[in-house]
Design a protein around this motif. Sequence first.
Motif, PDB file in Angstrom:
ATOM      1  N   GLN A 211       0.842  -1.182   0.000  1.00  0.00           N
ATOM      2  CA  GLN A 211       0.000   0.000   0.000  1.00  0.00           C
ATOM      3  C   GLN A 211       0.881   1.237   0.000  1.00  0.00           C
ATOM      4  OE1 GLN A 211      -3.071   0.086   2.973  1.00  0.00           O
ATOM      5  NE2 GLN A 211      -3.589   2.226   2.591  1.00  0.00           N
ATOM      6  N   LEU A 212       0.487   2.254  -0.760  1.00  0.00           N
ATOM      7  CA  LEU A 212       1.284   3.466  -0.906  1.00  0.00           C
ATOM      8  C   LEU A 212       0.761   4.575  -0.008  1.00  0.00           C
ATOM      9  CD1 LEU A 212       1.615   3.578  -4.803  1.00  0.00           C
ATOM     10  CD2 LEU A 212       3.328   2.776  -3.170  1.00  0.00           C
ATOM     11  N   SER A 213       1.674   5.409   0.471  1.00  0.00           N
ATOM     12  CA  SER A 213       1.270   6.623   1.169  1.00  0.00           C
ATOM     13  C   SER A 213       0.670   7.590   0.152  1.00  0.00           C
ATOM     14  CB  SER A 213       2.471   7.268   1.847  1.00  0.00           C
ATOM     15  OG  SER A 213       3.389   7.753   0.867  1.00  0.00           O
ATOM     16  N   SER A 214      -0.082   8.561   0.642  1.00  0.00           N
ATOM     17  CA  SER A 214      -0.680   9.542  -0.264  1.00  0.00           C
ATOM     18  C   SER A 214       0.393  10.306  -1.030  1.00  0.00           C
ATOM     19  CB  SER A 214      -1.561  10.513   0.524  1.00  0.00           C
ATOM     20  OG  SER A 214      -2.683   9.840   1.063  1.00  0.00           O
ATOM     21  N   ALA A 215       1.512  10.627  -0.356  1.00  0.00           N
ATOM     22  CA  ALA A 215       2.584  11.377  -1.015  1.00  0.00           C
ATOM     23  C   ALA A 215       3.170  10.601  -2.178  1.00  0.00           C
ATOM     24  CB  ALA A 215       3.671  11.733   0.000  1.00  0.00           C
ATOM     25  N   ASP A 216       3.397   9.292  -1.988  1.00  0.00           N
ATOM     26  CA  ASP A 216       3.931   8.472  -3.080  1.00  0.00           C
ATOM     27  C   ASP A 216       2.883   8.275  -4.175  1.00  0.00           C
ATOM     28  OD1 ASP A 216       6.404   8.171  -1.866  1.00  0.00           O
ATOM     29  OD2 ASP A 216       5.810   6.328  -0.824  1.00  0.00           O
ATOM     30  N   ALA A 217       1.630   8.129  -3.767  1.00  0.00           N
ATOM     31  CA  ALA A 217       0.571   7.848  -4.736  1.00  0.00           C
ATOM     32  C   ALA A 217       0.303   9.036  -5.640  1.00  0.00           C
ATOM     33  CB  ALA A 217      -0.707   7.436  -4.014  1.00  0.00           C
ATOM     34  N   VAL A 218       0.408  10.266  -5.132  1.00  0.00           N
ATOM     35  CA  VAL A 218       0.141  11.454  -5.953  1.00  0.00           C
ATOM     36  C   VAL A 218       1.037  11.476  -7.177  1.00  0.00           C
ATOM     37  CG1 VAL A 218       0.446  13.949  -6.058  1.00  0.00           C
ATOM     38  CG2 VAL A 218      -0.831  12.954  -4.181  1.00  0.00           C
ATOM     39  N   ALA A 219       2.342  11.277  -6.973  1.00  0.00           N
ATOM     40  CA  ALA A 219       3.280  11.340  -8.095  1.00  0.00           C
ATOM     41  C   ALA A 219       3.026  10.220  -9.094  1.00  0.00           C
ATOM     42  CB  ALA A 219       4.708  11.270  -7.578  1.00  0.00           C
ATOM     43  N   LEU A 220       2.773   9.008  -8.592  1.00  0.00           N
ATOM     44  CA  LEU A 220       2.558   7.885  -9.504  1.00  0.00           C
ATOM     45  C   LEU A 220       1.275   8.067 -10.308  1.00  0.00           C
ATOM     46  CD1 LEU A 220       3.647   4.825  -7.325  1.00  0.00           C
ATOM     47  CD2 LEU A 220       4.842   5.804  -9.284  1.00  0.00           C
ATOM     48  N   LEU A 221       0.216   8.529  -9.668  1.00  0.00           N
ATOM     49  CA  LEU A 221      -1.043   8.706 -10.394  1.00  0.00           C
ATOM     50  C   LEU A 221      -0.959   9.848 -11.392  1.00  0.00           C
ATOM     51  CD1 LEU A 221      -3.817   8.032  -7.740  1.00  0.00           C
ATOM     52  CD2 LEU A 221      -2.841   6.481  -9.422  1.00  0.00           C
TER      53      LEU A 221
END
Length: 277
Positions: A208-218
Amino acid sequence: MSEPDVLVQRATVPLPYTPEQEHGLNWRVDGADVLFRVPGIVRFLIAGGRQVEFELEASGRDDDVVPFFLSTVVGVLLHQRQRLVLHASAVSFKGQAIAICGPSGVGKSTLAAALCEAGCSFVSDDVSVIHTATAGRPLVIPDGRQHRLWADSVERLSLNDRQGAAVRASLQKFHVDPASEGQPVPVPLQAIVVLREARGAHRPGLVQLSSADAVALLRNDVFRGLFASRLGRDAQLFVQIAALLGQVQVFRLDRHADFARLGDDVRLVLGCLESAK
């Protein structure tokens, strides 16, 4: 008779080469309008999120236009309408959708087809529109299409009996009917999986990704994200993605390189839905 949602017509479409305008090799953004060219086949002018003009080039046929219209052109139209569009395939399980994001060739459509064989319902292929304007969980809008799979995936998943026409005459990639009828209505989005190949230090598995990591990937997985940037959507996309992450969990799946382990990836993805509840 109601007005058409998108007006598509033949017209004279200019080449997208003007030194004064910001452009790529075969595209140009001029204000809110986009010129997009497939060399030798077709040129498109996409305007206002509602109108598409096209002109065939020397080697182009009407059938050749459709795949580009259903991918890049539709993506640009949706960006012109300020929609959040992910480069993702989506399926649903027990009424909850999961979107599988990732770059071209990483295996989104193959994994989605395998999930449908395991009991999921088909929602969208490659282009997933996320609706976040209403209260409650975001929705994935069904696209009414089929899986689009390379010949080796069709063979290995034993889907030959449901294989249809080639996506393009020059490609060994085919339309394939889903295992079950696709969802006719928007489906609540339960989770997003960002797919990548397990190579080197990236071991197969799901995290599961943190929101900070997920923002860049998305942001990287916004469909035709370069066009979105040139249309001035960067700030808006950040807000839309941040709002999405407030309601949906995001996972990264380092998929097994061996096709024989595809079933393991299917089980991991289905596990996302349980852990995201």
